[in-house]
Design an enzyme around this catalytic site. Structure first.
Site, PDB file in Angstrom:
ATOM      1  CE1 TYR A  11      -4.219   2.067   0.606  1.00 48.55           C
ATOM      2  CE2 TYR A  11      -2.690   3.355   1.918  1.00 48.55           C
ATOM      3  CZ  TYR A  11      -3.977   3.141   1.392  1.00 48.55           C
ATOM      4  OH  TYR A  11      -4.560   4.318   1.421  1.00 48.55           O
ATOM      5  CG  HIS A  15      -0.797   5.621  -1.482  1.00 47.62           C
ATOM      6  ND1 HIS A  15      -1.254   4.258  -1.471  1.00 47.62           N
ATOM      7  CD2 HIS A  15      -1.954   6.230  -1.501  1.00 47.62           C
ATOM      8  CE1 HIS A  15      -2.536   4.161  -1.296  1.00 47.62           C
ATOM      9  NE2 HIS A  15      -2.923   5.728  -1.311  1.00 47.62           N
ATOM     10  CE1 TYR A  34      -7.077  11.085   1.986  1.00 51.58           C
ATOM     11  CE2 TYR A  34      -6.906  11.258  -0.310  1.00 51.58           C
ATOM     12  CZ  TYR A  34      -7.363  10.585   0.707  1.00 51.58           C
ATOM     13  OH  TYR A  34      -8.132   9.480   0.402  1.00 51.58           O
ATOM     14  CD1 TRP A  69      -6.588   4.993  -5.819  1.00 50.25           C
ATOM     15  CD2 TRP A  69      -4.657   4.933  -6.781  1.00 50.25           C
ATOM     16  NE1 TRP A  69      -5.754   5.013  -4.654  1.00 50.25           N
ATOM     17  CE2 TRP A  69      -4.320   5.037  -5.337  1.00 50.25           C
ATOM     18  CE3 TRP A  69      -3.638   4.971  -7.859  1.00 50.25           C
ATOM     19  CZ2 TRP A  69      -3.327   4.938  -4.931  1.00 50.25           C
ATOM     20  CZ3 TRP A  69      -2.569   4.974  -7.102  1.00 50.25           C
ATOM     21  CH2 TRP A  69      -2.054   4.904  -5.890  1.00 50.25           C
ATOM     22  CD1 TRP A  70     -11.053   4.134  -5.888  1.00 51.98           C
ATOM     23  CD2 TRP A  70     -12.845   3.875  -6.936  1.00 51.98           C
ATOM     24  NE1 TRP A  70     -11.661   5.072  -5.303  1.00 51.98           N
ATOM     25  CE2 TRP A  70     -13.063   4.938  -6.003  1.00 51.98           C
ATOM     26  CE3 TRP A  70     -13.932   3.390  -7.535  1.00 51.98           C
ATOM     27  CZ2 TRP A  70     -14.082   5.511  -5.754  1.00 51.98           C
ATOM     28  CZ3 TRP A  70     -15.100   4.220  -7.549  1.00 51.98           C
ATOM     29  CH2 TRP A  70     -15.151   5.369  -6.561  1.00 51.98           C
TER      30      TRP A  70
END
Length: 96
Positions: A11, A15, A34, A69-70
């Protein structure tokens, strides 16, 4: 949101760096400051973002880059049938 066990390193790698097109889209939709936090005990992710409006922030889900992205992230976290992350709204219990 919830990561599958032992997927936090993957993960983080996905990113770092975030796709430039996605970063631009987030900013265009009024998303600032964010951050995403991880709870090792539950594999839960907590996202915090300051937004200009609910409508602008919600609209990002309809963009092609967000859907891409999902799909890219779907193999390492719990997702809905459209690949969006399964997420739960948290209830604010204190604010100063």
């Amino acid at each position: 949101m919830t990561l599958y066990p032992d997927k936090i390193l993957e993960y983080k790698e996905r990113h770092n760096p975030i796709w430039k097109e996605l970063e631009v889209e987030l900013k265009t939709h009024g998303i600032h400051n964010y951050s995403i936090f991880f709870d090792e005990d539950t594999h839960s992710l907590f996202g915090y973002a300051e937004i200009e409006s609910e409508e602008k922030a919600d609209a990002i889900a309809n963009t092609e880059i967000c859907k891409k992205w999902w799909k890219f992230m779907a193999d390492i976290m719990e997702t809905n049938s459209d690949n969006s992350p399964v997420s739960n709204e948290l209830i604010e219990v204190f604010y100063l």
